[in-house]
Design a protein around this motif. Structure first.
Motif, PDB file in Angstrom:
ATOM      1  N   GLU A 195       0.453  -1.263   0.294  1.00  0.00           N
ATOM      2  CA  GLU A 195      -0.036  -0.191   0.172  1.00  0.00           C
ATOM      3  C   GLU A 195       0.913   1.481  -0.131  1.00  0.00           C
ATOM      4  O   GLU A 195       0.853   1.508   1.111  1.00  0.00           O
ATOM      5  N   PRO A 196       1.671   1.224  -0.741  1.00  0.00           N
ATOM      6  CA  PRO A 196       2.235   2.912  -1.349  1.00  0.00           C
ATOM      7  C   PRO A 196       1.536   3.667  -1.132  1.00  0.00           C
ATOM      8  O   PRO A 196       0.152   4.401  -1.661  1.00  0.00           O
ATOM      9  N   GLU A 197       1.714   4.718  -0.364  1.00  0.00           N
ATOM     10  CA  GLU A 197       1.225   6.055  -0.191  1.00  0.00           C
ATOM     11  C   GLU A 197       1.825   7.064  -0.991  1.00  0.00           C
ATOM     12  O   GLU A 197       3.531   7.095  -0.662  1.00  0.00           O
ATOM     13  N   LEU A 217       7.165  10.693  -4.634  1.00  0.00           N
ATOM     14  CA  LEU A 217       7.211   9.701  -4.288  1.00  0.00           C
ATOM     15  C   LEU A 217       8.318   9.042  -3.744  1.00  0.00           C
ATOM     16  O   LEU A 217       9.008   9.645  -3.186  1.00  0.00           O
ATOM     17  N   ALA A 218       8.928   8.158  -4.025  1.00  0.00           N
ATOM     18  CA  ALA A 218      10.162   7.597  -2.642  1.00  0.00           C
ATOM     19  C   ALA A 218      10.931   8.259  -3.231  1.00  0.00           C
ATOM     20  O   ALA A 218      12.149   8.632  -4.034  1.00  0.00           O
ATOM     21  N   GLU A 219      12.059   8.508  -1.725  1.00  0.00           N
ATOM     22  CA  GLU A 219      13.438   8.475  -2.132  1.00  0.00           C
ATOM     23  C   GLU A 219      13.456   9.894  -2.496  1.00  0.00           C
ATOM     24  O   GLU A 219      14.839  10.568  -3.029  1.00  0.00           O
ATOM     25  N   GLY A 220      12.344  10.884  -2.475  1.00  0.00           N
ATOM     26  CA  GLY A 220      12.814  12.256  -2.574  1.00  0.00           C
ATOM     27  C   GLY A 220      12.628  12.644  -4.026  1.00  0.00           C
ATOM     28  O   GLY A 220      12.148  13.666  -4.023  1.00  0.00           O
ATOM     29  N   SER A 221      11.748  12.058  -4.995  1.00  0.00           N
ATOM     30  CA  SER A 221      11.319  12.328  -6.371  1.00  0.00           C
ATOM     31  C   SER A 221      10.486  12.263  -6.574  1.00  0.00           C
ATOM     32  O   SER A 221       9.392  12.567  -5.584  1.00  0.00           O
ATOM     33  N   HIS A 222      10.055  13.341  -7.433  1.00  0.00           N
ATOM     34  CA  HIS A 222       8.606  12.869  -7.508  1.00  0.00           C
ATOM     35  C   HIS A 222       8.541  13.375  -8.809  1.00  0.00           C
ATOM     36  O   HIS A 222       9.382  13.792  -9.830  1.00  0.00           O
ATOM     37  N   LEU A 223       7.232  13.910  -9.677  1.00  0.00           N
ATOM     38  CA  LEU A 223       7.019  13.428 -10.904  1.00  0.00           C
ATOM     39  C   LEU A 223       6.013  14.987 -10.168  1.00  0.00           C
ATOM     40  O   LEU A 223       5.446  15.426  -9.996  1.00  0.00           O
TER      41      LEU A 223
END
Length: 247
Positions: A195-197, A217-223
């Motif tokens: 269940e990713p948030e 997204l995970a580990e500081g990344s984003h779209l």
């Protein structure tokens, strides 16, 4: 025929008095959603990534329909190679836009074509016409059967944050910003589920609709995407033909 003209009247009145607030502090934001009266011939919305040149643009083709049953907005999401990946159909109701139909198109190499996956709409609030800063969370929840043992349920909570502005093609528009919380429930009866948030934001500009969105997204990344242009589908098809000739 009477119902048809009634629907036209409703469409022409959509968005009037959006600047007003009700006595209980609610703000009418219907003018900030996609302009239904201007989309009867359809328009492509091209969104480009922000700060990441390695990601290709994405395209949504929006078109509105006036029917005896009501007023509807359809949207088809195309990736860079002009393959459809998602289709939505929304209905104009008294207090907002309600999801009526949603489909995913999943490539299947063995069939050399895409497989259609119909979503089950559990809560279909797409866009509210009234918001209040103190509280008020709008729930969106759709479930997709991916296989006999797998499913994915997307849950989004949207909350109105504030008024803002957005500049598009040299013109500054009044806009509203939403906070978005998203949970994806991947259920696998054999391997178990996860269940990713995610968190993010959306901006809707008056007379344009969705113009910006960001997902952490995970580990500081984003779209992060913003609206670059709007144009007819024939222009997108021409872009694709030219791209094929150059490849």
């Amino acid at each position: 025929m009477i119902r048809y003209f009634k629907n036209i009247l409703i469409l022409l009145l959509v968005g009037l008095f959006a600047w007003q607030c009700t006595e209980d502090g609610r703000k009418d934001i219907r003018n900030y959603y996609f302009p239904l009266k201007n989309l009867t011939d359809g328009l492509v919305y091209e969104y480009t990534p922000v700060g990441n040149d390695s990601i290709t643009p994405i395209y949504w083709y929006y078109r509105s329909f006036i029917e005896d049953e009501g007023i509807f907005l359809t949207g088809t999401y195309y990736e860079y190679q002009l393959e459809p990946l998602q289709f939505v159909r929304e209905e104009l109701v008294k207090n907002g836009m309600l999801l009526e139909d949603i489909k995913l198109y999943q490539p299947d190499s063995s069939l050399e074509q895409s497989v259609k996956i119909d979503g089950e709409i559990i809560s279909g609030t797409v866009f509210p016409f009234e918001v209040k800063k103190e509280g008020g969370i709008f729930l969106y929840k759709v479930k997709f059967p991916l296989s006999e043992t797998q499913s994915a349920t997307i849950i989004k909570n949207r909350r109105y944050l504030n008024d803002t502005t957005f500049t598009f093609e040299g013109q500054t528009y009044d806009a509203v910003e939403f906070e978005v919380r998203e949970l994806v429930e991947y259920d696998d009866t054999v391997a178990g589920g996860i269940e990713p948030e995610f968190s993010g934001s959306e901006i809707y500009a008056e007379g344009l609709g969705l113009v910006y969105y960001k997902k952490e997204l995970a580990e500081g990344s984003h779209l992060e995407y913003r609206l670059k242009a709007r144009y007819p589908m024939t222009e997108l098809e021409e872009k694709f033909r030219i791209r094929q000739q150059l490849d």
